[in-house]
Each structure stands twice: as C-alpha cells, then as structure tokens.
Design an enzyme around this catalytic site. Structure first.
Site, mmCIF file in Angstrom:
data_model
loop_
_atom_site.group_PDB
_atom_site.id
_atom_site.type_symbol
_atom_site.label_atom_id
_atom_site.label_comp_id
_atom_site.label_asym_id
_atom_site.label_seq_id
_atom_site.Cartn_x
_atom_site.Cartn_y
_atom_site.Cartn_z
ATOM 1 N N ASP A 1 1.265 -0.930 -0.052
ATOM 2 C CA ASP A 1 0.130 0.144 0.316
ATOM 3 C C ASP A 1 1.262 1.842 0.073
ATOM 4 O O ASP A 1 1.067 2.121 1.133
ATOM 5 C CB ASP A 1 -1.001 -0.085 1.514
ATOM 6 C CG ASP A 1 0.153 -0.071 2.291
ATOM 7 O OD1 ASP A 1 1.180 -0.476 2.656
ATOM 8 O OD2 ASP A 1 -0.335 0.263 3.648
ATOM 9 N N HIS B 1 9.535 -0.453 9.063
ATOM 10 C CA HIS B 1 9.039 -1.381 9.337
ATOM 11 C C HIS B 1 9.105 -2.476 7.818
ATOM 12 O O HIS B 1 8.924 -3.517 8.022
ATOM 13 C CB HIS B 1 7.244 -0.891 9.658
ATOM 14 C CG HIS B 1 6.981 -0.303 10.608
ATOM 15 N ND1 HIS B 1 6.966 -0.137 11.846
ATOM 16 C CD2 HIS B 1 6.669 1.214 10.751
ATOM 17 C CE1 HIS B 1 6.910 0.940 13.292
ATOM 18 N NE2 HIS B 1 6.535 1.512 12.007
#
Length: 321
Positions: free
Chosen positions: A13, A245
């Site tokens: 995303d 992340h």
C-alpha cells in the site's frame, strides 16, 4: 553453485516505508520481484496502484507487473482506515509526482497471486506489507493455494506490546482483522513480524542526512519523500527518527537469519474494543477444553532482530543505488 534468487510478490500500500522496501527489494540480488500487488492502507487502493507503478518507473523496472487489489475488506467493508496523515495525501510525502505511464495488468491481485503460486509451486514468497485482504481472497479462491505458496511473510501485529492504531491493534491487522485471522490460521508457511520487532529498527535524523549526501539515485529519491514521515514520528512518538517497518519485514525474505523466531498459534480479535488485536498462544499449556485455538496451525513469529545488521544492509543497498 549460487542459489537462484527467491521469487517474491510484494503486496503493498505504497506509503513511504513501502517505497523503501520496494526499492530495497529491487537492490537485493537474493530476491527476484515478480510482481507488485496493491491494497489500501496508507492510501486507497487506486492510489496504491499508481504509486506502485510510479516506484517501478523510478527504479527503471517497468517490466514488473502490478496487479490491483481489493478496494474493500474481506467482509465487504468500505469504511477503510487510511493513514495518509503519516505518509502524505499522495502516500509519498506530498511530492505530487507526475502520473506513471504504466497501467496495472487486467488480473486482480488475488488472481495474480494464485496464478503465480500455481506456476511455481513452493517457490513463491508473498511479502505482505499492508492489510491482508488480497492474501485472504487468494486462500478462499483456490483450495490448493496454501500448499502451493512457498511462504507468506506478514508485516503485522503487535505481540505483547501496544498497537499503533490504538492500544490493542497494529495498523495492517486493524485494516482487515477478518482477513488477518484467515491468513494466520490457513496452514501455509507463515512468518509474522510485528511492531514489537520493527520498532527496534530506526533511521535517525542523522542517518537521513547521510542519505542526503549519498549519490545513490534511490537514496536521493527517498530523501525527497521522507519529510512528512519524519515529522509525523517526531510528533506521535516524540523520537528523532522513523521506524523502518516495511524494509525490516522485506529483509525476512532476503536474509531470515537476521531474526530469531518462535512458533505459535495466532488468532485475531475481529470485533469490539480490541478489534485487530493479535494474540499469540505458545502451546506451552495443553488446555483440556476444545476451543477456537485447538488444532490451529503453527506460524512463525519474529522475536528478535539484529537491528544494526538490518539497518546496515538497508543503508548500504540504497546509498549504493
């Protein structure tokens, strides 16, 4: 003899740390990116697709197909949580880049993932950097998928720490908890890396200055898009740095030995105040009663990370690009 690179599909995303992970993957000879599939999360799916195409253009890799993923959750939910306040309204630090020339392929993300797993049984790793809707759809679509897929690496969950959407939930799991529970209990080879691990890998303000000074094309590009992401972290976490992340999760596919793991059953809470909570059952106790945890398959969960090594790999490959 050199082993051939591991085929990976990145389900993404693209916000800022997705961009880092994608560029890192393209600079990693251990993996061959055979496709990007898109999902909502940091931005809506349509924009995620546009950003994925844009990133492949920036990297000179328009040969890699992009398959557009679901616009709704696995339960047809349309009220999505979009983290544009973290990544900028365009997902890439409000740079308003020119629209990409490329177009996504006709296949949906789930169809593409299923097809590739059929073509290369046991050989494909899906690296899931957003909510798990596309992967859950692939599982529902093809009964053979869980046997055909080599591995599913999930960036998601908060194991024994607070979440980052609210105290209970991490963003990717919160994005579609029902899909996450399907994936965690599907029986495929699943490896999860949660924010309890990724919060140990930090790019500091000083490190960003190193990127600025490097000649790497990708490094220069990342410097452009990082501003919004840094200022969000300064405010939200009171830190002088950002969490890496997505690049950290990607490196599980590149070099799994940088992490240690435990085996557990993971279930996801799908309703109520703790919706999106990931709960890990380590099977140390055998419970007498039959419950929603009984007979569920093991998954691997990352417990520790060699943060300096992960960070060095990340910086070396992007500064040299």
């Amino acid at each position: 003899m050199a082993t051939e690179p591991k085929k990976i599909i990145i389900d993404t995303d693209p916000g800022v740390d997705d961009a880092m992970a994608i560029l890192l993957a393209l600079r990693s000879p251990e993996v061959e990116v055979i496709g990007l599939t898109t999902i909502y999360g940091n931005v809506y799916t349509t924009l995620a697709t546009r950003n994925a195409l844009h990133l492949l253009e920036i990297a000179g890799r328009t040969d890699i197909p992009v398959a557009e993923g679901s616009h709704v959750t696995i339960t047809q939910g349309t009220k999505l949580r979009i983290a544009d306040f973290v990544h900028g309204a365009d997902g890439l630090g409000n740079q308003n880049f020119h629209p990409p020339k490329g177009k996504p392929i006709a296949q949906s993300a789930a169809d593409f993932i299923v097809e590739q797993a059929n073509l290369y049984p046991g050989k494909i790793t899906v690296v899931a950097l957003g909510p798990l809707t596309n992967i859950a759809l692939a599982i529902q679509q093809d009964p053979a998928f869980v046997k055909n897929i080599g591995q599913i690496v999930i960036l998601g969950g908060a194991f024994a720490v607070n979440g980052n959407v609210n105290p209970a939930a991490e963003a990717n799991i919160f994005g579609d908890p029902d899909a996450a529970d399907i994936v965690f209990t599907c029986g495929a080879d699943v490896v999860a890396v949660g924010i309890n691990v990724t919060h140990q890998v930090v790019m500091t303000d000083a490190d960003r200055d190193k990127l600025v000074c490097s000649n790497g094309k990708h490094a220069q590009y990342l410097c452009k898009i990082l501003e919004v992401y840094f200022s969000y972290h300064h405010d939200a976490y009171n830190t002088k740095g950002v969490y890496l992340h997505d690049p950290t999760a990607l490196l599980i596919a590149v070099n799994p030995s940088l992490f240690t793991y435990m085996e557990a059953v993971i279930r996801v809470q799908t309703s109520g105040i703790t919706r999106g909570l990931t709960l890990l059952y380590n099977k140390q106790k055998r419970f007498a009663e039959i419950t929603e945890w009984s007979d569920k398959p093991w998954v691997k969960v990352a417990v520790t990370v060699d943060a300096p090594a992960v960070y060095k790999l990340f910086m070396d490959r992007l500064m040299d690009s």
